[in-house]
Design a protein around this motif. Sequence first.
Motif, PDB file in Angstrom:
ATOM      1  N   ALA A 135       3.426  -8.925  -3.893  1.00 46.57           N
ATOM      2  CA  ALA A 135       3.449  -9.174  -2.446  1.00 46.57           C
ATOM      3  C   ALA A 135       4.637 -10.056  -2.064  1.00 46.57           C
ATOM      4  O   ALA A 135       5.279  -9.833  -1.025  1.00 46.57           O
ATOM      5  CB  ALA A 135       2.139  -9.811  -2.007  1.00 46.57           C
ATOM      6  N   ASN A 187      -3.732  -0.705   1.706  1.00 44.82           N
ATOM      7  CA  ASN A 187      -4.854  -0.988   0.814  1.00 44.82           C
ATOM      8  C   ASN A 187      -5.703  -2.132   1.370  1.00 44.82           C
ATOM      9  O   ASN A 187      -6.937  -2.082   1.329  1.00 44.82           O
ATOM     10  CB  ASN A 187      -4.354  -1.319  -0.593  1.00 44.82           C
ATOM     11  CG  ASN A 187      -5.452  -1.301  -1.620  1.00 44.82           C
ATOM     12  OD1 ASN A 187      -6.297  -0.416  -1.645  1.00 44.82           O
ATOM     13  ND2 ASN A 187      -5.440  -2.289  -2.488  1.00 44.82           N
ATOM     14  N   ALA A 212      -9.177  -3.257   0.438  1.00 47.56           N
ATOM     15  CA  ALA A 212      -8.648  -3.350  -0.929  1.00 47.56           C
ATOM     16  C   ALA A 212      -9.555  -2.695  -1.963  1.00 47.56           C
ATOM     17  O   ALA A 212      -9.962  -3.330  -2.927  1.00 47.56           O
ATOM     18  CB  ALA A 212      -8.354  -4.806  -1.281  1.00 47.56           C
ATOM     19  N   SER A 227      -6.846  -1.677  -6.962  1.00 44.02           N
ATOM     20  CA  SER A 227      -5.900  -2.738  -7.298  1.00 44.02           C
ATOM     21  C   SER A 227      -4.502  -2.242  -6.944  1.00 44.02           C
ATOM     22  O   SER A 227      -4.233  -1.035  -6.930  1.00 44.02           O
ATOM     23  CB  SER A 227      -5.982  -3.090  -8.781  1.00 44.02           C
ATOM     24  OG  SER A 227      -5.209  -2.210  -9.561  1.00 44.02           O
ATOM     25  N   ALA A 228      -3.620  -3.175  -6.653  1.00 45.25           N
ATOM     26  CA  ALA A 228      -2.239  -2.816  -6.340  1.00 45.25           C
ATOM     27  C   ALA A 228      -1.615  -2.056  -7.506  1.00 45.25           C
ATOM     28  O   ALA A 228      -0.858  -1.103  -7.310  1.00 45.25           O
ATOM     29  CB  ALA A 228      -1.432  -4.067  -6.031  1.00 45.25           C
ATOM     30  N   ALA A 287      -1.796  -9.545  -8.154  1.00 42.82           N
ATOM     31  CA  ALA A 287      -0.518  -8.963  -7.752  1.00 42.82           C
ATOM     32  C   ALA A 287       0.204  -9.786  -6.684  1.00 42.82           C
ATOM     33  O   ALA A 287       0.932  -9.242  -5.867  1.00 42.82           O
ATOM     34  CB  ALA A 287      -0.703  -7.521  -7.295  1.00 42.82           C
ATOM     35  N   LEU A 329       0.637  -2.101   0.034  1.00 37.18           N
ATOM     36  CA  LEU A 329      -0.272  -3.250  -0.026  1.00 37.18           C
ATOM     37  C   LEU A 329      -1.030  -3.441   1.293  1.00 37.18           C
ATOM     38  O   LEU A 329      -2.225  -3.720   1.298  1.00 37.18           O
ATOM     39  CB  LEU A 329       0.506  -4.522  -0.386  1.00 37.18           C
ATOM     40  CG  LEU A 329       1.167  -4.531  -1.766  1.00 37.18           C
ATOM     41  CD1 LEU A 329       2.061  -5.749  -1.929  1.00 37.18           C
ATOM     42  CD2 LEU A 329       0.125  -4.459  -2.873  1.00 37.18           C
TER      43      LEU A 329
END
Length: 187
Positions: free
Chosen positions: A55, A73, A78, A81-82, A51, A70
């Motif tokens: 970003a 996360n 993380a 996933s985005a 991703a 983002l």
Amino acid sequence: TLIRLPHMQALYTHSEKSPRIFTYGMGLQGISKVVRKELFGPTAIHLDLEAAQLAIIAKVWSVSSLQELLRDNARKGAPDSAWDLIIRPIQRDFPQIGKKHIKSLIYPLAFGMSKKKLNQISLDQCELEFSRLSKSSEIISDIMVAREERKNKIKSDGKMIDVFGQTHRYIEPKFANGYSDNARPLM
């Protein structure tokens, strides 16, 4: 070792028709994550730009809701996933929508596809009008707003500067002199 092979080096290029850069030929970036881990083993450092375009869009276009999503996360290590984070709120209203559907819409949205074409893709792949889909997602709505602001800025500035420092001029559509008459390709 594989690292010494010249074809494993990532090379980048651009075309005369677009200020975007992209990989030239095949390299490590084209190999799946699973295969890269097998090739280089557990001691190698594995970096994945999952991703990355999201970003970049979040930062360059100042999409604060996407930046916050983002960033939060990442602070949590993380765990998701985005794409999963973007899809969850949409799936409350439209459970049939998955990652492939959203990716097939967000990237064209970011790269300037017309609203009419976005709607057609949304209807074809999601059986849903794009406007209904974007209303169910704060992120998609915010990207749409940021995209319009970006297009308006390009139009008002009369240009945009790409990652290579080249200036790409925008002219009004009624003129035909070799410059782009459409702000969307300059996104």
